[in-house]
Design an enzyme around this catalytic site. Sequence first.
Site, PDB file in Angstrom:
ATOM      1  N   GLU A  73      -3.359   7.351  -6.374  1.00  0.00           N
ATOM      2  CA  GLU A  73      -3.229   6.612  -7.632  1.00  0.00           C
ATOM      3  C   GLU A  73      -4.274   7.081  -8.632  1.00  0.00           C
ATOM      4  O   GLU A  73      -5.460   7.131  -8.291  1.00  0.00           O
ATOM      5  CB  GLU A  73      -3.358   5.117  -7.373  1.00  0.00           C
ATOM      6  CG  GLU A  73      -2.215   4.565  -6.524  1.00  0.00           C
ATOM      7  CD  GLU A  73      -2.265   3.045  -6.363  1.00  0.00           C
ATOM      8  OE1 GLU A  73      -3.236   2.417  -6.852  1.00  0.00           O
ATOM      9  OE2 GLU A  73      -1.336   2.481  -5.764  1.00  0.00           O
ATOM     10  N   ARG A 111       0.847  -1.179   0.000  1.00  0.00           N
ATOM     11  CA  ARG A 111       0.000   0.000   0.000  1.00  0.00           C
ATOM     12  C   ARG A 111       0.889   1.237   0.000  1.00  0.00           C
ATOM     13  O   ARG A 111       1.829   1.347   0.797  1.00  0.00           O
ATOM     14  CB  ARG A 111      -0.919   0.011   1.232  1.00  0.00           C
ATOM     15  CG  ARG A 111      -2.058  -0.992   1.149  1.00  0.00           C
ATOM     16  CD  ARG A 111      -3.064  -0.556   0.088  1.00  0.00           C
ATOM     17  NE  ARG A 111      -4.118  -1.542  -0.111  1.00  0.00           N
ATOM     18  CZ  ARG A 111      -4.082  -2.476  -1.052  1.00  0.00           C
ATOM     19  NH1 ARG A 111      -3.046  -2.559  -1.860  1.00  0.00           N
ATOM     20  NH2 ARG A 111      -5.092  -3.322  -1.186  1.00  0.00           N
ATOM     21  N   HIS A 158       0.631  -0.189 -10.305  1.00  0.00           N
ATOM     22  CA  HIS A 158      -0.168  -1.104  -9.485  1.00  0.00           C
ATOM     23  C   HIS A 158      -0.476  -2.399 -10.251  1.00  0.00           C
ATOM     24  O   HIS A 158      -1.641  -2.756 -10.470  1.00  0.00           O
ATOM     25  CB  HIS A 158      -1.472  -0.433  -9.036  1.00  0.00           C
ATOM     26  CG  HIS A 158      -2.016  -1.029  -7.757  1.00  0.00           C
ATOM     27  ND1 HIS A 158      -2.623  -0.273  -6.790  1.00  0.00           N
ATOM     28  CD2 HIS A 158      -2.034  -2.301  -7.282  1.00  0.00           C
ATOM     29  CE1 HIS A 158      -3.008  -1.048  -5.799  1.00  0.00           C
ATOM     30  NE2 HIS A 158      -2.657  -2.280  -6.078  1.00  0.00           N
TER      31      HIS A 158
END
Length: 621
Positions: free
Chosen positions: A337, A308, A356
């Site tokens: 993000e 994270r 990601h």
Amino acid sequence: MAASRALLPSPQVSASSASARRARVAAAVPSSLTLAARGARLRVRCAVLSSPAPVAPSESKPAHRISRSGSDGALRPKPAVLVAEKLSEAGLAVLREFADVECAYGMSPAELLAKVSQFDALIVRSGTKVTREVLEAGRGRLRVVGRAGVGIDNVDLQAATEVGCLVVNAPTANTVAAAEHGIALLASMARNVSQADAALKAGKWQRNKYVGVSLVGKTLSIMGFGKVGSEVARRAKGLGMHVIAHDPYAPADRARALGVELVSFDEAIGRADFISLHMPLIPTTSKIFNDESFAKMKTGVRIINVARGGVIDEDALVRALDSGKVAQAALDVFTVEPPPKDSKLVLHENVTVTPHLGASTVEAQEGVAIEIAEAVVGALRGELAATAVNAPMVPAEIMSELAPYVSLAEKLGRLAVQLVAGESGIKGVKVVYTTARGPDDLDTRLLRAMVTKGLVEPVSSTFVNLVNADYTAKQRGLRITEERVAHDSPAAEAPLESVQVRLSNVQSKFAGAISDGGDIVLEGRVKYGVPHLTLVGPYEVDVSLDGNLILCRQIDQPGMIGKVGNILGQRNVNISFMSVGRMFRGKQAIMAIGVDEEPDKETLENIGAIPAIEEFVFLEL
């Protein structure tokens, strides 16, 4: 919980007289004759996530398709599932077998708020924020939130628990993919692969600039030794690295089995040549890697993060990179993000970044989709998924064994709350289980939740299930204590002999339900798989808890059953059962009458007018 008694007036009952009896009869028959909200009867398999509270009228409320009938023959609408982020076709196929599915990708927060009340379940990935506002906008209909992935920091768990919404995730399907990506970033960073690739494509041949470091013999510190962290450890050991880990909740035997040494936080970051992050983002881990943490690390340490973004203070990491304290970083996740285009961290020459991609393999995407779809479908069916993150886990075999007692517990609660008079409210509740089982062999959490459901739902708009039962009880000041009473027959196969619900320090609208100790007392048993009421106050009865119930306290004399039966028969009210319990012959007795239909006000007044009947109450199940 510790027992606690509220300082409320003692139950008030007076001697019967003609005028007092008429007053009690009038009080027992409200104009609407609705003493509790009439809801669908509890179905055993839906004990955990039973039907939601009624949904407020909405112009956008969609029509349901009708699914196959249930075990009782009734046609049931198919649940509706909203998929807010891309899910593979394999997962969608699982959902479509059970529910109506709508895929609405790329919704704005406002669009989600406007839409969510039309659905029973919502499936998201990491990009959609399931906030308190979203959960409250569900208006009691939204029962399940499915997070397609491991992390649940984009879901407000507290708010979900408060509204009784189960949150499930898919923690296993992408474990290997995330671990592989972590190793890929580790090796790529160590050998400057991304920088060398970009330079060569720009026409530069810079062999001397991109000299890397070896992994063999280096110490890798894994911060968070869960599923992904463990898989990274396996692979790092295969690369010849020495692996240590920090995780206050990791079992030492699992670490030893992998040849991993568990150490403190400071030791883990102080000894490491490489640090790989695999911890959740919670208040205690937010920006845990900051200036202070970086100062404790070796000069030239390298950091990988596929967990994270919020666990790293990104400004502090830029400072550590600029100073050389941190030689390199490889990041798959970020605080925001996507990160800003001008992010100093992303543009730093010593940082390798990916958007990601931790779970982005064909196999993982399909596995996650199937795993979350199966979890959501199971939850909508009333089953507790193994991946539920905001509910106590009750194994399937225990739920099956306790199924008839679940129905009994809720119905006892529903009856008990309807017996409470005045505005005093309920504070002290004791649930007594008579059983041959020991404390470790009887899991009563589900039964306690169903008693709470029975006590709260008939007198409020709150929807109660296993997810929010304890929270709801606490918020309403209900002090629920539990007691186990040993049964004399240790050879008994049934998990419970009886369940008793006692309400202390309340006034009762039906004096016959008050025990010698001044509490409202109801007790029940399961006979041939069917819940029965077996005790009202000090009176023993035996009635099946199905349909509606009329309790009458009367003088024990001949002809009473016939008189009441005639009144009900004349008004075409069918009697399903009748039981009379008494203490002594010719004294007071209680008649319990089960009826299929709800008698009208005049019918109940006629029953109350029978001279030998001192009081009565009509109760809905």
